[in-house]
Design an enzyme around this catalytic site. Structure first.
Site, mmCIF file in Angstrom:
data_model
loop_
_atom_site.group_PDB
_atom_site.id
_atom_site.type_symbol
_atom_site.label_atom_id
_atom_site.label_comp_id
_atom_site.label_asym_id
_atom_site.label_seq_id
_atom_site.Cartn_x
_atom_site.Cartn_y
_atom_site.Cartn_z
ATOM 1 N N CYS A 1 0.845 -1.193 0.000
ATOM 2 C CA CYS A 1 0.000 0.000 0.000
ATOM 3 C C CYS A 1 0.890 1.255 0.000
ATOM 4 C CB CYS A 1 -0.967 -0.067 1.180
ATOM 5 S SG CYS A 1 -2.299 1.150 1.135
ATOM 6 N N ASP B 1 -8.160 -3.284 -7.699
ATOM 7 C CA ASP B 1 -7.782 -2.326 -6.665
ATOM 8 C C ASP B 1 -8.283 -0.937 -7.055
ATOM 9 O OD1 ASP B 1 -6.550 -0.597 -4.891
ATOM 10 O OD2 ASP B 1 -4.560 -1.500 -5.085
ATOM 11 N N HIS C 1 -7.346 -4.602 -3.447
ATOM 12 C CA HIS C 1 -6.339 -3.926 -2.639
ATOM 13 C C HIS C 1 -6.155 -4.700 -1.332
ATOM 14 C CE1 HIS C 1 -3.877 -0.525 -1.464
ATOM 15 N NE2 HIS C 1 -4.471 -0.531 -0.285
#
Length: 245
Positions: free
Chosen positions: A125, A183, A214
């Site tokens: 991330c 995502d 994600h």
């Protein structure tokens, strides 16, 4: 390998940065991986990932990425409150402060008598972005960047022309770029923008997209895909064994 862990408080230009250290519990010298967390800092899934990497023969350093903005030891929850606080931290800390953190982490790794002095970076991330960003430092020999946010959108604060996307061509180490095609934080156009920039700049990189959401590596929550997670761990370990040994 059996692993052990402890922590060190490292001084940086922007304050004390607690850094968790995971390493093989045996004698020897091992290369280091700086593992950058999500916005939530060192949660239980992050600690488990660091342990997995350490078990493959690496010294893994997990810094508190927003140490300037939180009390030492802060871990944010995987809830709306934690997400809001973490995102606010992300949009507050300039990339230049992350750069100086990386320098401090590299210096720390090189000072350890159980490290070889070779260093890579990995992250998920925002941590994927920070691993990409860390690779601007020539001491980072390789970086595994997992669903890296905010590279394509230039939404993190930085000085003019010092955003990570614009500086892609300054990266000399090998990059491993891993994405989830579902995502929403890095949509198709964003991923293709990064891919084209890597091609234009002549970077040494690999590119993998999975049918995944994600945070598919995070082993808590409904988005976790354990089969893909194992594949990505294998890919990352291969990268670092090849580039850091």
């Amino acid at each position: 390998m059996i692993t052990t862990s402890d922590f060190h408080d490292i001084e940086t230009p922007t304050g004390t940065m607690r850094t968790y250290v995971y390493r093989p519990n045996e004698t020897g010298n091992f290369p280091a991986i700086i593992f950058y967390s999500e916005i939530f800092q060192q949660t239980a899934p992050i600690a488990r990932t660091a342990t997995i990497l350490a078990g493959h023969g690496f010294v893994v350093l997990v810094p508190e990425v927003f140490h300037e903005l939180n009390p030492i030891g802060t871990v944010l929850g995987y809830d709306d409150e934690g997400k809001d606080k973490g995102n606010n931290d992300k949009w507050t800390k300039p990339l230049e402060a992350h750069d100086s953190d990386t320098v401090a982490l590299i210096d720390f790794a090189k000072s350890l008598d159980y490290c070889t002095g070779k260093v890579g970076a990995m992250g998920v991330c925002i941590g994927g972005h920070l691993a990409f960003r860390a690779a601007l430092n020539p001491n980072i020999l390789a970086a595994s960047c997992l669903y890296a946010t905010d590279i394509h959108s230039d939404t993190l604060p930085s000085e003019k022309d010092n955003d990570s996307f614009s500086r892609t061509g300054d990266i000399k180490g090998e990059l491993q770029m891993v994405w989830g095609k579902q995502d929403p934080h890095v949509p198709d156009a964003g991923r293709m923008k990064i891919h084209q920039q890597l091609l234009n700049c002549g970077n040494h990189f690999s590119w993998t997209e999975f049918n995944a959401q994600h945070a598919f590596m995070r082993d808590e929550g409904e988005r976790y895909d354990p089969v893909l997670a194992i594949r990505v761990y294998t890919m990352a370990v291969e990268l670092f064994q090849r580039t850091l040994r």
